[in-house]
Write a protein that holds these residues in place. Structure first.
Motif, PDB file in Angstrom:
ATOM      1  N   ILE B  96     -45.221 -25.198 -89.771  1.00 10.02           N
ATOM      2  CA  ILE B  96     -45.087 -24.037 -89.131  1.00 10.02           C
ATOM      3  C   ILE B  96     -45.029 -24.428 -87.833  1.00 10.02           C
ATOM      4  CG2 ILE B  96     -46.375 -21.847 -88.582  1.00 10.02           C
ATOM      5  CD1 ILE B  96     -47.427 -21.575 -91.751  1.00 10.02           C
ATOM      6  N   CYS B  97     -46.220 -25.184 -87.450  1.00  7.65           N
ATOM      7  CA  CYS B  97     -46.103 -25.600 -85.903  1.00  7.65           C
ATOM      8  C   CYS B  97     -45.223 -26.227 -85.695  1.00  7.65           C
ATOM      9  CB  CYS B  97     -47.106 -26.710 -85.735  1.00  7.65           C
ATOM     10  SG  CYS B  97     -48.773 -26.306 -85.947  1.00  7.65           S
ATOM     11  N   ALA B  98     -44.616 -27.811 -86.332  1.00  2.32           N
ATOM     12  CA  ALA B  98     -43.396 -27.855 -86.055  1.00  2.32           C
ATOM     13  C   ALA B  98     -41.946 -26.598 -86.146  1.00  2.32           C
ATOM     14  CB  ALA B  98     -42.910 -28.784 -87.000  1.00  2.32           C
ATOM     15  N   ALA B  99     -42.066 -25.560 -87.026  1.00  2.00           N
ATOM     16  CA  ALA B  99     -41.060 -24.844 -86.860  1.00  2.00           C
ATOM     17  C   ALA B  99     -40.939 -23.865 -85.359  1.00  2.00           C
ATOM     18  CB  ALA B  99     -41.183 -23.863 -87.472  1.00  2.00           C
ATOM     19  N   PHE B 100     -42.489 -24.128 -84.549  1.00  2.00           N
ATOM     20  CA  PHE B 100     -42.770 -22.845 -83.763  1.00  2.00           C
ATOM     21  C   PHE B 100     -42.278 -23.936 -82.311  1.00  2.00           C
ATOM     22  CE2 PHE B 100     -46.400 -21.970 -79.873  1.00  2.00           C
ATOM     23  CZ  PHE B 100     -46.006 -20.706 -80.607  1.00  2.00           C
ATOM     24  N   GLY B 101     -42.877 -24.981 -82.036  1.00  2.00           N
ATOM     25  CA  GLY B 101     -41.710 -25.968 -81.410  1.00  2.00           C
ATOM     26  C   GLY B 101     -40.554 -25.711 -81.098  1.00  2.00           C
ATOM     27  N   ALA B 102     -39.799 -26.356 -82.171  1.00  2.20           N
ATOM     28  CA  ALA B 102     -39.126 -26.285 -82.552  1.00  2.20           C
ATOM     29  C   ALA B 102     -38.567 -24.813 -81.785  1.00  2.20           C
ATOM     30  CB  ALA B 102     -38.161 -26.198 -83.323  1.00  2.20           C
ATOM     31  N   LEU B 103     -38.461 -23.728 -82.237  1.00  2.00           N
ATOM     32  CA  LEU B 103     -38.458 -22.911 -81.923  1.00  2.00           C
ATOM     33  C   LEU B 103     -38.778 -22.253 -80.211  1.00  2.00           C
ATOM     34  CD1 LEU B 103     -36.937 -19.603 -82.404  1.00  2.00           C
ATOM     35  CD2 LEU B 103     -40.208 -18.510 -82.302  1.00  2.00           C
ATOM     36  N   MET B 104     -39.930 -22.491 -79.426  1.00  3.02           N
ATOM     37  CA  MET B 104     -39.839 -22.667 -78.289  1.00  3.02           C
ATOM     38  C   MET B 104     -38.738 -23.880 -77.053  1.00  3.02           C
ATOM     39  SD  MET B 104     -44.323 -22.036 -77.476  1.00  3.02           S
ATOM     40  CE  MET B 104     -44.361 -24.270 -77.952  1.00  3.02           C
ATOM     41  N   GLY B 105     -38.729 -24.893 -77.656  1.00  6.02           N
ATOM     42  CA  GLY B 105     -37.895 -25.654 -77.392  1.00  6.02           C
ATOM     43  C   GLY B 105     -36.051 -25.081 -77.221  1.00  6.02           C
ATOM     44  N   LEU B 215     -42.442 -31.909 -81.423  1.00  9.51           N
ATOM     45  CA  LEU B 215     -43.401 -33.383 -81.691  1.00  9.51           C
ATOM     46  C   LEU B 215     -45.037 -32.313 -81.104  1.00  9.51           C
ATOM     47  CD1 LEU B 215     -43.765 -35.853 -82.496  1.00  9.51           C
ATOM     48  CD2 LEU B 215     -43.852 -36.632 -79.847  1.00  9.51           C
ATOM     49  N   SER B 216     -44.907 -31.591 -79.746  1.00  7.67           N
ATOM     50  CA  SER B 216     -46.057 -31.236 -79.175  1.00  7.67           C
ATOM     51  C   SER B 216     -46.726 -30.227 -79.968  1.00  7.67           C
ATOM     52  CB  SER B 216     -45.462 -30.623 -77.966  1.00  7.67           C
ATOM     53  OG  SER B 216     -46.487 -30.479 -77.677  1.00  7.67           O
ATOM     54  N   SER B 217     -45.986 -29.682 -80.637  1.00  2.00           N
ATOM     55  CA  SER B 217     -46.468 -28.788 -81.576  1.00  2.00           C
ATOM     56  C   SER B 217     -46.711 -28.843 -82.653  1.00  2.00           C
ATOM     57  CB  SER B 217     -45.450 -27.383 -81.686  1.00  2.00           C
ATOM     58  OG  SER B 217     -45.538 -26.815 -80.878  1.00  2.00           O
ATOM     59  N   LEU B 218     -46.340 -29.901 -83.109  1.00  2.61           N
ATOM     60  CA  LEU B 218     -46.802 -31.033 -84.471  1.00  2.61           C
ATOM     61  C   LEU B 218     -48.248 -31.947 -84.419  1.00  2.61           C
ATOM     62  CD1 LEU B 218     -45.674 -31.549 -87.814  1.00  2.61           C
ATOM     63  CD2 LEU B 218     -44.743 -33.951 -86.589  1.00  2.61           C
ATOM     64  N   LEU B 219     -47.941 -31.858 -83.229  1.00  2.58           N
ATOM     65  CA  LEU B 219     -49.042 -33.026 -82.915  1.00  2.58           C
ATOM     66  C   LEU B 219     -50.591 -32.180 -82.806  1.00  2.58           C
ATOM     67  CD1 LEU B 219     -47.585 -36.011 -80.994  1.00  2.58           C
ATOM     68  CD2 LEU B 219     -48.901 -35.988 -83.029  1.00  2.58           C
ATOM     69  N   ALA B 220     -50.113 -30.899 -81.937  1.00  6.25           N
ATOM     70  CA  ALA B 220     -51.150 -29.221 -82.079  1.00  6.25           C
ATOM     71  C   ALA B 220     -51.611 -29.031 -83.036  1.00  6.25           C
ATOM     72  CB  ALA B 220     -50.860 -28.587 -81.143  1.00  6.25           C
ATOM     73  N   GLY B 221     -50.751 -28.648 -83.978  1.00  3.39           N
ATOM     74  CA  GLY B 221     -50.760 -28.785 -85.303  1.00  3.39           C
ATOM     75  C   GLY B 221     -52.271 -29.546 -86.550  1.00  3.39           C
ATOM     76  N   LEU B 222     -51.740 -30.762 -85.544  1.00  7.30           N
ATOM     77  CA  LEU B 222     -52.726 -32.090 -86.283  1.00  7.30           C
ATOM     78  C   LEU B 222     -53.878 -32.039 -85.514  1.00  7.30           C
ATOM     79  CD1 LEU B 222     -52.826 -34.054 -87.850  1.00  7.30           C
ATOM     80  CD2 LEU B 222     -51.932 -35.725 -86.010  1.00  7.30           C
ATOM     81  N   SER B 223     -53.681 -31.726 -84.471  1.00  7.22           N
ATOM     82  CA  SER B 223     -55.012 -31.764 -84.011  1.00  7.22           C
ATOM     83  C   SER B 223     -55.942 -30.543 -84.122  1.00  7.22           C
ATOM     84  CB  SER B 223     -54.873 -31.138 -82.287  1.00  7.22           C
ATOM     85  OG  SER B 223     -55.880 -31.681 -81.567  1.00  7.22           O
ATOM     86  N   GLY B 224     -54.979 -29.615 -84.754  1.00  8.78           N
ATOM     87  CA  GLY B 224     -55.935 -28.446 -84.850  1.00  8.78           C
ATOM     88  C   GLY B 224     -56.723 -28.765 -86.191  1.00  8.78           C
ATOM     89  N   ILE B 225     -55.858 -30.086 -87.401  1.00  9.05           N
ATOM     90  CA  ILE B 225     -55.994 -30.041 -88.735  1.00  9.05           C
ATOM     91  C   ILE B 225     -57.745 -31.112 -87.979  1.00  9.05           C
ATOM     92  CG2 ILE B 225     -56.323 -31.625 -90.642  1.00  9.05           C
ATOM     93  CD1 ILE B 225     -53.545 -30.728 -90.536  1.00  9.05           C
ATOM     94  N   VAL B 226     -57.498 -32.103 -87.488  1.00 13.79           N
ATOM     95  CA  VAL B 226     -59.008 -32.755 -87.038  1.00 13.79           C
ATOM     96  C   VAL B 226     -59.906 -31.822 -86.466  1.00 13.79           C
ATOM     97  CG1 VAL B 226     -59.433 -34.279 -85.599  1.00 13.79           C
ATOM     98  CG2 VAL B 226     -57.183 -34.726 -86.982  1.00 13.79           C
ATOM     99  N   PHE B 227     -59.244 -30.592 -85.019  1.00 13.67           N
ATOM    100  CA  PHE B 227     -60.657 -29.835 -84.954  1.00 13.67           C
ATOM    101  C   PHE B 227     -61.203 -29.786 -86.645  1.00 13.67           C
ATOM    102  CE2 PHE B 227     -62.578 -26.382 -82.807  1.00 13.67           C
ATOM    103  CZ  PHE B 227     -62.325 -26.810 -81.174  1.00 13.67           C
ATOM    104  N   SER B 228     -60.623 -29.090 -87.083  1.00 13.01           N
ATOM    105  CA  SER B 228     -61.423 -28.126 -88.086  1.00 13.01           C
ATOM    106  C   SER B 228     -61.797 -28.801 -88.907  1.00 13.01           C
ATOM    107  CB  SER B 228     -60.505 -27.277 -89.121  1.00 13.01           C
ATOM    108  OG  SER B 228     -59.552 -27.956 -90.004  1.00 13.01           O
ATOM    109  N   LEU B 229     -61.609 -29.819 -89.337  1.00 15.68           N
ATOM    110  CA  LEU B 229     -62.249 -31.443 -89.742  1.00 15.68           C
ATOM    111  C   LEU B 229     -63.742 -30.919 -89.404  1.00 15.68           C
ATOM    112  CD1 LEU B 229     -60.303 -34.139 -91.485  1.00 15.68           C
ATOM    113  CD2 LEU B 229     -61.835 -32.443 -92.368  1.00 15.68           C
ATOM    114  N   TYR B 230     -63.736 -31.477 -88.062  1.00 21.25           N
ATOM    115  CA  TYR B 230     -64.618 -31.687 -87.392  1.00 21.25           C
ATOM    116  C   TYR B 230     -65.846 -30.228 -86.832  1.00 21.25           C
ATOM    117  CZ  TYR B 230     -66.995 -33.638 -82.449  1.00 21.25           C
ATOM    118  OH  TYR B 230     -67.642 -33.178 -81.161  1.00 21.25           O
ATOM    119  N   THR B 231     -65.502 -29.262 -87.005  1.00 19.63           N
ATOM    120  CA  THR B 231     -66.635 -28.260 -87.306  1.00 19.63           C
ATOM    121  C   THR B 231     -67.055 -27.613 -88.016  1.00 19.63           C
ATOM    122  OG1 THR B 231     -64.454 -26.726 -86.546  1.00 19.63           O
ATOM    123  CG2 THR B 231     -65.404 -27.603 -84.621  1.00 19.63           C
TER     124      THR B 231
END
Lengths: 511, 327
Positions: B96-105, B215-231
């Motif tokens: 989803i995040c990758a698609a979102f970033g591709a859309l913005m790009g 790529l930026s949105s994909l990494l934001a998604g990955l970061s979100g996964i990490v954030f949810s793991l963290y919290t």
């Protein structure tokens, strides 16, 4: 090589192109032999850039066939033309200055292994490629850290390595110094020796004769002539470019004004790589014309005098005082005015009304804290609209809706409103209809009679001789001749443009 | 080496900062603190890598903080409410995040709009969507989560290299290789250095732009996964303003906001510096946490000043003569 036996490397036949009804190219033929350096010359609007753009598919052509090595091709974009073997290197180097030289040479086609760029292999190839051009530089350094000349050669190396058979160099030498030009010429000769055909666009006649085998001249979108460089003397070339017969030009001249007090003197004034140092004396009530081919340094001289470019040598004395012409602002304060050549981009503010455009410079000079009242503005606008016969005489009409001639008059009015002592006009009659020409010329004479000093840049030689008391001829960014009095005539100007004489040396006495 | 000057300067600042912290709080000099620094800033580090690509290409991505927030809410909902297996949920949200970033790009490229506006719209959109999904904080109790949260490489001195830290390190290394070692990376630099020329040099500008924002949105998604793991939870208000922290990290790390120049490694150090300031404040205990923002602001000013100074000097000493030419 006999051109009648083999098909030429590149041949264009019947190239035509119109923009919105305006004919830019009219059935132009062009032949380029393999291994030759071919100059493509012409004044502004002659159709050089249109020819190049239609040739490389950047702009679609209306008619004409293009054959490369005897095979008809029809590129539709610069990329397709490059693939077909026609590469263009523009004056503005189209590379990425922040990337390394090696990356620039191989961008988009770097050698890779497992998706990763093989940096060492790329650098090896880059070094090898540049070695062919006798250039030994640090190819890992960013391209932007090198001089424009090196950047041009890198661009050429990239183009040639992309299997170019035809290389188009669009004014590559405009911003190079003499040594760099020599280096570039060495590269061009080397490439020609390898059988690559080079189209060389330039404004410098000396360079044409230094490096080119053949010359094709365009004028007003038509083929004005093509000849081998050895068979076309300079004077004939200039005539071809300007389209004038020496005998045909004897316009009526007003007797030279004696000239009043010296208003400004420039001694050894110049800027490296812009205009060679020159001496110039401007007198009240005198018109000095600047003549020369496009790119010869006319506009550059005007800009230096106005402070739009800062001189790096020499001194300027205005009304007996040594002055620092560091900015247009300083020139304004000295009572200078400047009507630039590009009305549309440098002069008028199309959205503002005629009145607002007229009072612009005066207001700027008075400063924000001393605004002109609306009544004053109306008076000034009304006065100049009457004086210069600006039509329609409506001060509240957006200036963009006026004809070119009337825009030019309004621009003049803007400077006249400031009561200048010196007015610099760059191509005052360009792009305006014939009737308005005469009016502008009459106006120039009248202003002069009123005691104003004028410096006029013009490519209309017949016009310049009718109003100028003195004509400075420029060539290759240097003042090469100064004609005054009876010597001011078209044939003398043409001869000076075509001459091979060295530039006038500016006197060494700066102070 | 001259090109690396900003990164070296950033690294020097980090090391000096660490030294100062160690002198103030002797406990600072432990592997454990260092590892916690990585864990606590993992999500920022991941998203800052993506931001580095975007900024070098001459753009900006303001949507990443909201994308992180959306990701945590999405994960919490589909895992806890819909019972989706976490791994499947990860794949789904990354897509989803990758698609979102591709859309913005694509919008940036094909409608020729400024990245600032497009990603600002993306920021509101993603944040709004996460509020629409849920306004409350949803705890995530799936087995995989507690397992991943507990898992760590045990290092001497009680230090733990956690999963978020590992993901960040992998992202930094992968990002550095991608940016500095591939054709795509060279294209990113070319786009930022000379957009007009890039097309003339045969680069597919449209494709590259879309890929960069993807790529930026994909990494934001990955970061979100990490954030949810963290919290171990999902909350629509999480990671507000993280895009600005990421931009700050990139700039402190030597990336030029105007594009065309930067390093992934520099960004990583920039993240660590911001984390260091946070850690210092929590060690001190008496300082308001807002001092972290003030310190970051001052650092940003200092680094931008430094960049301008070096750029200016580079320009003066520029133009190597054509002396290298053998004629």
């Amino acid at each position: 090589m006999d051109p009648y036996e083999d098909p030429p490397l590149l041949s264009l036949r019947g190239f035509s192109k119109s923009f919105a009804g305006q004919v830019a190219l009219d059935r132009v033929d062009f032949m380029l032999e393999a291994g030759s350096i071919h100059a493509l010359l012409g004044e502004n609007g002659a159709g050089k850039s249109t020819l190049i753009k239609t040739m490389t598919g950047v702009v679609p052509r209306d008619a004409g066939t293009l054959c490369l090595g005897g095979v008809e091709i029809a590129p539709r974009s610069a990329a397709e033309a490059t693939r077909a073997g026609i590469a263009t290197v523009y004056q503005e180097v189209n590379l990425a200055p922040n990337l390394s030289v090696a990356q620039n040479l191989f961008l988009g086609r770097q050698p890779t292994r497992f998706g990763f760029v093989r940096e060492r292999e790329m650098r090896r190839r880059a070094r090898a490629l540049l070695a062919e051009f006798d250039i030994d530089i640090d190819i890992a350094a960013p391209l932007g850290s090198y001089s424009v000349a090196i950047q041009h050669i890198v661009a050429i190396a990239r183009a040639v390595d992309l299997s170019a058979r035809v290389l188009i160099l669009d004014e590559p030498t405009a911003s190079l110094d003499a040594h760099e030009v020599e280096v570039l010429f060495g590269v061009m000769r080397k490439l020609a020796a390898r059988g690559i055909g080079i189209v060389f666009v330039t404004h410098f006649l000396d360079q044409v004769y230094a490096v080119c085998d053949r010359i094709t001249v365009l004028r007003n979108g038509r083929l004005a002539g093509a000849a081998s460089a050895g068979e076309l003397p300079r004077l004939d070339l200039v005539r071809l470019m300007l389209g004038r017969e020496l005998s045909a030009a004897t316009a009526v001249r007003t007797p030279a004004a004696a000239g009043g007090d010296v208003l400004a003197t420039f001694a050894g004034f110049g800027k490296a790589g812009y205009v060679a140092p020159f001496d110039l004396t401007l007198r009240a009530g005198q018109v000095i014309g600047l003549a020369g081919l496009l790119g010869s340094g006319r506009t550059e001289t005007a800009r230096l005098v106005f402070g739009a470019e800062r001189a790096d040598s020499g001194a300027a004395v205005v009304a007996g005082r040594t002055v620092e012409l560091s900015s247009p602002r300083a020139a304004l304060d000295l009572g200078f005015g400047y009507c630039p050549e590009e009305r549309k981009t440098d002069g008028i503010v199309a959205e503002l009304t005629v009145r607002e455009n007229i009072v612009l410079a005066l207001q700027a000079r008075r400063g924000v804290f001393n605004p002109l009242s609306r009544r004053e503005q109306d008076e000034i606008a009304a006065r100049f609209i009457r004086l210069l016969d600006i039509r329609p005489p409506d001060p509240e009409r957006p200036i963009g809706l006026l004809s070119g001639g009337n825009q030019q008059k309004a621009l003049l009015a803007r400077w006249l409103a400031t009561g200048p002592r010196l007015l610099i006009l760059d191509e005052p009659t360009r792009g305006i209809d014939v009737g308005a020409h005469a009016e502008i010329i009459a106006l120039i004479r009248r202003l002069c009679a009123e005691g104003m000093a004028l410096l006029v840049v013009s490519s209309e030689l017949e016009e310049i001789v009718t109003y100028a008391d003195e004509v400075v001829v420029l060539r290759d960014r240097a003042h090469v001749a100064r004609l005054s009095g009876e010597a001011v005539e078209v044939s003398a100007i043409l001869a000076a443009i075509a001459a091979e004489s060295p530039a006038l040396r500016a006197s060494e006495a700066a102070e | 080496m001259k090109r690396l000057a900003p990164v070296l300067a950033t690294t020097a600042v980090f090391l000096i900062g660490y030294l100062v912290c160690t002198l103030t709080f002797p406990n600072f000099a432990s592997l454990r603190v260092a590892m916690n620094l990585l864990t606590d800033n993992a999500f920022l580090g991941i998203v800052a890598v993506g931001m580095t690509f975007v900024i070098i290409s001459g753009g900006i991505d303001l949507s990443v903080g909201s994308v992180i927030g959306f990701t945590t809410v999405f994960l919490a909902l589909v895992i806890e409410r819909a019972g989706m297996p976490p791994l499947l949920a990860f794949v789904a949200i990354l897509a989803i995040c990758a698609a979102f970033g591709a859309l913005m790009g694509s919008v940036i490229q094909y409608f020729d709009l400024p990245p600032f506006i497009v990603t600002l719209a993306g920021m509101f959109l993603a944040r709004g969507l996460s509020f629409l999904l849920s306004t409350e904080s949803i705890p995530i109790n799936a087995g995989l989560y507690s397992h991943l949260a507990d898992y760590a490489l045990r290092l001497p001195g009680g230090a733990r290299l956690t999963v978020p830290a590992m993901i960040m390190l992998a992202t930094v290394i992968g990002g550095a290789l991608l940016l500095h070692g591939t054709r795509f990376g060279a294209n990113v630099f070319a786009l930022g250095g000379a957009r007009g020329s890039a097309a003339l040099m045969g680069i597919n500008v449209g494709r590259s732009t879309v890929l960069i924002y993807m790529l930026s949105s994909l990494l934001a998604g990955l970061s979100g996964i990490v954030f949810s793991l963290y919290t171990s939870s999902g909350y629509s208000l999480s990671a507000v303003g993280v895009e600005l922290d990421a931009i700050a990290a990139a700039v402190i790390g030597g990336t030029l906001l105007s594009g065309g120049y930067g390093f992934v490694l520099g960004t990583f150090v920039g993240v660590l510096i911001q984390g260091l300031i946070q850690t210092y404040i929590s060690f001190d205990g008496s300082l308001s946490s807002w001092w972290a923002k003030i310190a970051t602001g001052l650092l940003l000013f200092a680094f931008i000043g430094f960049q301008q100074a070096t750029l200016h000097m580079a320009r003066r000493g520029r133009l190597r003569p054509a002396a290298g030419v053998a004629s």
